[in-house]
Design a protein around this motif. Sequence first.
Motif, PDB file in Angstrom:
ATOM      1  N   GLU A 210       0.816  -1.216   0.000  1.00  0.00           N
ATOM      2  CA  GLU A 210       0.000   0.000   0.000  1.00  0.00           C
ATOM      3  C   GLU A 210       0.848   1.263   0.000  1.00  0.00           C
ATOM      4  O   GLU A 210       0.370   2.348  -0.316  1.00  0.00           O
ATOM      5  N   LYS A 303      -9.818   1.722   5.634  1.00  0.00           N
ATOM      6  CA  LYS A 303      -9.457   1.201   4.312  1.00  0.00           C
ATOM      7  C   LYS A 303      -9.441   2.314   3.271  1.00  0.00           C
ATOM      8  O   LYS A 303      -8.564   2.361   2.397  1.00  0.00           O
ATOM      9  N   GLU A 306      -6.271   4.410   3.527  1.00  0.00           N
ATOM     10  CA  GLU A 306      -5.059   3.749   3.045  1.00  0.00           C
ATOM     11  C   GLU A 306      -4.755   4.093   1.589  1.00  0.00           C
ATOM     12  O   GLU A 306      -3.585   4.134   1.187  1.00  0.00           O
ATOM     13  N   LYS A 333      -3.795   3.845   8.846  1.00  0.00           N
ATOM     14  CA  LYS A 333      -4.333   2.495   8.746  1.00  0.00           C
ATOM     15  C   LYS A 333      -5.280   2.134   9.899  1.00  0.00           C
ATOM     16  O   LYS A 333      -5.950   1.100   9.854  1.00  0.00           O
ATOM     17  N   LYS A 356      -6.349  -3.164   9.512  1.00  0.00           N
ATOM     18  CA  LYS A 356      -7.283  -4.177   9.006  1.00  0.00           C
ATOM     19  C   LYS A 356      -6.704  -5.574   9.130  1.00  0.00           C
ATOM     20  O   LYS A 356      -7.445  -6.558   9.246  1.00  0.00           O
ATOM     21  N   TYR A 359      -8.090  -7.043  12.259  1.00  0.00           N
ATOM     22  CA  TYR A 359      -9.457  -6.628  12.598  1.00  0.00           C
ATOM     23  C   TYR A 359     -10.266  -7.738  13.261  1.00  0.00           C
ATOM     24  O   TYR A 359     -10.926  -7.518  14.275  1.00  0.00           O
TER      25      TYR A 359
END
Length: 797
Positions: A210, A303, A306, A333, A356, A359
């Motif tokens: 990412e 999300k 990101e 994040k 995440k 999570y």
Amino acid sequence: MMKQLSFPAALMLLLCCGSIKAQNIQNNPGSNHGNRFEQLGTILPTPNEYRTASGAPGPRYWQQRCDYDIKCELDEEKQTLTGSETVTYFNNSPNTLTYLWLQLDENQHSSVNNADYQNSSTVPSQLDVKAIDRMEEQKKDNGYGFQIRLLTDATGKPLRYTINKTMMRVELPAPLKAGQQFVFKLNWDYKIADRMTYGGRGGYEYFPEEGNYLFTMAQWYPRLCVYSDFQGWQNHQFTGRGEFALTFGNFKVQMTVPADHVVGSTGECINYTANLSVNQKARWAKAQTSKEPVEIVTLAEAKAAEGKKTKTKKTWIYKADNVRDFAWTSSRKYVWDAMPAYVEGKKVMCMSFYPKESYNLYSRYSTKAVAHTIKTYSHFSIPYPYPVAQSVEASNGMEYPMICFNYGRTEKDGSYSEATKYGMLGVIIHEVGHNFFPMIINSDERQWSWMDEGLNSFVEYLTEELWDNKFPVRGKGPAWAIVDYMKLPKDQLEPIMSNSENIVRFGPNAYTKPATGLNILRETIMGRELFDYAFKEYARRWAFKHPEPADLFRTMEDASGEDLDWFWRGWFYTTEPCDQSLDSVKYYKTDANAPLQGDKDFAENRKLQPPMGSNNPDVSKERNRNDKNISFPVEKDTALQDFYYRYARGKEAYDSSTYKVNLPAQIVVADEAAQARAAGKHFYEVYVSNKGGLVMPVIIEWTFKDGTKEVDRIPAQVWRLDEERVVKAFMKDKEVASVKLDPYKETADIDESNNNWNTMPAPSRFALYKMKNQAAPRSAAPGINPMQKAEEKKKGF
């Protein structure tokens, strides 16, 4: 801290092989007694007006204070942190100071300003290419570590300073007297290290798929060392293992970060209004009274962030009072959730920050585990005093006031193993628990890691046990879990009372063995009621203060009424293991027909005793006789000059005759009723030897022929007069089939093969008697005496 082996393969080269010798604290070497039960008086520091013999702070106890006002800015693209701070140092000591010592922990990563402590190393059979890069990097300045750009007093006048590896000495422009305070300013910056490659507490984790970062900002600002009554400045170098001794104070910190980052921090945020969206502020308000965690920043929002990186900045402002340190985290994040917990009616906001990748675990468990931890630790120590408690998933394990960094990521499909789940719960409980030990009960971690890690691991174990009765034991409480460590050769062991830098097997020594020892005290030696009271008293006495080992040892004894010096000696000051051996069991029954010794009158011939001690040389007596300033009452007062006064001086003749002395029987055979009652009893002698050296209670399980069981517990003091072997007699109502030592594995016995006795011998027989009612008066000496015979001769007998 839950130590994480997150160093790269290159660092596997560095194999620690140093060791230290246990202190020889025997007081009666060569003897079978008088060593392990000797008091610790010659070993512990002498009590004084700062620290009392009871283990409590003394009437003149003092400690320093340091306040910080810090502004910093995170450059995500360059991975740098720039900061300025105003420091106010309060000299509460009775001493005048001419300099201050600060810690520069980020210098750990510097190739030129690190502690430079070396360990043995080898070249492995295969080597990661990064290892070569790291070894090459160590040959030059790698650019890591603090860069001090400015250091002045409050008026802007430059201050002289000296950097020694990970420490900095600041020269004061004038002596700082007792009761005075000194304000100084410093500007600094440093290159943030890749924590996943270089290791360490603070740094960043990079997510290449990412292009995002997760920053854990720990040990990130120059900070004061502790100056104390027991050692002056605590300025031991930081090598990455021994953590820190720190001074309490108040903090105001402003962090400028990318505007799409979420910041979690020590303390309370005072400008959420400026940094949260309308929806996020509404969720924060809802979380204040919710019974379930509320997502302030949702998974969907995290999300989305990101993939949309902003160039703008935001500033988050946090305040924290009466804390010993300050840490924070920043990333786009993060999912962020929160719910309240209540400790003695006071609300504590429990929160979690997690990406995440974790999570499915953290959203379900983390914040609830935080709440459970602060409530349970409050029960066993002191009520949690701070307004927030936070868990951050950062593939890490490290603690700071009100915030900690933990691990626990799922598979990509969201599933996870049982080991991952319980490992995550264990590290959350452990790191949140560090709020109590040592963030509040503020021990010196750099010198005594066990006072931090060991005490915390013990209460972690209690907390895990109260979270789930099936919680998998991970070695921080049950005695059996330390056995393999205590079986190791002596060159792999050190006493718990060792400096953290000198320990070969740090985990068992600093975490497991002290935690296990405290649990043995609680469950086997003292009992829960006495232990829990004394442990809470230690926490109460030393909350927001700087305790030392002696303060814990003395308080536990003072508040419980138990003499535990033998336990501190064996478990904390030596490497001796427990190995009790059940060497023999003998079986006895009474027999009405067995011969009885001593039930008959008899006579014997005896001589009179000569004068006592009159002919032995005695320098004190001789000097007293020759000292004209000494007068003796028996010489001045003739009423004191009895027969034995004259006897000792030869004025009464010694009678060397032999006389017959009649000695009546003192016992008789027991009557039929007593014989009948004793006939149904079974008597046993149990012979136990101490092969390991460490004294422990002797716990005996009896299995009777009818299949039932019974346990006898003999305190460790049974070894007082013979530390190598004991024999103990028991009377049972039923016949015994077998005997076993330590059935519940409570003593950390390293060899269970010698703990059983499964073949009972045929009974030996003994006689039963009772005493005759003719006991002589206590003042009468047995036999005859010279005064009596002299009187008889005068009367012509």
